[in-house]
Design a protein around this motif. Structure first.
Motif, PDB file in Angstrom:
ATOM      1  N   CYS A  30       0.854  -1.192   0.000  1.00 30.38           N
ATOM      2  CA  CYS A  30       0.000   0.000   0.000  1.00 30.38           C
ATOM      3  C   CYS A  30       0.886   1.236   0.000  1.00 30.38           C
ATOM      4  O   CYS A  30       1.715   1.409   0.898  1.00 30.38           O
ATOM      5  CB  CYS A  30      -0.923   0.020   1.217  1.00 30.38           C
ATOM      6  SG  CYS A  30      -2.179  -1.279   1.219  1.00 30.38           S
ATOM      7  N   ALA A  36      -4.517   1.620   2.282  1.00 35.28           N
ATOM      8  CA  ALA A  36      -4.520   0.665   3.395  1.00 35.28           C
ATOM      9  C   ALA A  36      -5.911   0.539   4.002  1.00 35.28           C
ATOM     10  O   ALA A  36      -6.373  -0.573   4.307  1.00 35.28           O
ATOM     11  CB  ALA A  36      -3.509   1.100   4.458  1.00 35.28           C
ATOM     12  N   TYR A  57      -0.470  -1.220   9.622  1.00 34.60           N
ATOM     13  CA  TYR A  57       0.179  -0.760   8.395  1.00 34.60           C
ATOM     14  C   TYR A  57       1.220   0.296   8.716  1.00 34.60           C
ATOM     15  O   TYR A  57       1.169   0.962   9.753  1.00 34.60           O
ATOM     16  CB  TYR A  57      -0.831  -0.230   7.375  1.00 34.60           C
ATOM     17  CG  TYR A  57      -1.725   0.911   7.816  1.00 34.60           C
ATOM     18  CD1 TYR A  57      -1.279   2.235   7.830  1.00 34.60           C
ATOM     19  CD2 TYR A  57      -3.045   0.668   8.191  1.00 34.60           C
ATOM     20  CE1 TYR A  57      -2.118   3.277   8.213  1.00 34.60           C
ATOM     21  CE2 TYR A  57      -3.894   1.698   8.582  1.00 34.60           C
ATOM     22  CZ  TYR A  57      -3.422   3.007   8.580  1.00 34.60           C
ATOM     23  OH  TYR A  57      -4.263   4.038   8.967  1.00 34.60           O
ATOM     24  N   CYS A  95       0.491  -3.185   4.344  1.00 29.70           N
ATOM     25  CA  CYS A  95      -0.625  -3.368   5.276  1.00 29.70           C
ATOM     26  C   CYS A  95      -0.869  -4.858   5.434  1.00 29.70           C
ATOM     27  O   CYS A  95      -0.762  -5.622   4.469  1.00 29.70           O
ATOM     28  CB  CYS A  95      -1.883  -2.678   4.730  1.00 29.70           C
ATOM     29  SG  CYS A  95      -3.327  -2.843   5.820  1.00 29.70           S
TER      30      CYS A  95
END
Length: 217
Positions: A30, A36, A57, A95
């Motif tokens: 991401c 995310a 994340y 993530c």
């Protein structure tokens, strides 16, 4: 050498079972917090019948944005331990969501931490991780008398050659890190007696795996 950034090129899924509870880790690259959040929401919809969908994340080349969620598990037994795995591995722009299907047996604080961290490690083991570095794409033009010297220079000093075009002259595209550019320019000038043309075409991120080169333009 240029700074190397470890990141996920292709996400994967890993799973483990602990006292009849299933822990499914899904990893996704991401590039932004928005991406995310969309990913986390999609996993919650996919595994809507699970007891928990915990997440973590980290975004940015310096881990500028980090976040984690226990999603109903006891505080600091899921999301934070998951995030710690990502940070300890120094993985950027990634993530991970760990889905838990409760098996009816309580694991305790330590058991939960080990299970969630273990699931993340399984997910990462089934993902493709790469190291990216920042570089400059150069176009070097020369005549046929000098191309052999340049090819030897690039090979002996391990520069990534992207392409070679043969027309009335020869044009070679290579990748070089910013800190190596002055020395390379000097060497190209030396071996070609100043006849080569050197053009900086683009600055970009890239990754090398042996002779294979991935460009992130």
């Amino acid at each position: 050498m240029s700074e190397l950034i470890k990141t996920v090129y292709q996400g994967g899924v890993g799973e483990l079972t602990e006292k009849k509870s299933r822990f499914i880790a899904t990893v996704m690259p991401c590039e932004s917090e928005e991406a995310a959040l969309v990913f986390i929401d999609s996993l919650k919809k996919k595994y809507w019948d699970a007891r928990h969908n915990c997440s973590a994340y980290t975004i940015g080349m310096r881990h500028e944005i980090t976040h984690c969620s226990d999603d109903g598990e006891p505080a600091k037994t899921a999301g934070r331990p998951m995030l710690d795995v990502l940070l300890n591995e120094d993985i950027h722009n990634v993530c991970v969501v760990v889905t838990r299907y409760f098996g009816g047996i309580l694991l305790g604080t330590g058991g939960l931490v080990r299970a969630y961290q273990g699931a993340v490690k399984e997910g990462l083991a089934n993902s493709i991780l790469i190291e990216k570095q920042f570089g400059i794409r150069l176009r070097v033009t020369t005549d046929y008398n000098s191309i052999g010297k340049l090819q030897y220079l690039f090979a002996s000093e391990d520069y990534a050659v992207l392409s070679t075009e043969y027309t009335d002259a020869v044009a070679v595209r290579i990748l070089v890190s910013p800190e190596r550019l002055p020395a390379l320019t000097e060497k190209i000038t030396e071996v070609t007696s100043g006849s080569a043309g050197i053009e900086e075409e683009k600055r970009l991120w890239f990754s090398r795996n042996g002779k294979d080169v991935l460009l992130f333009e």
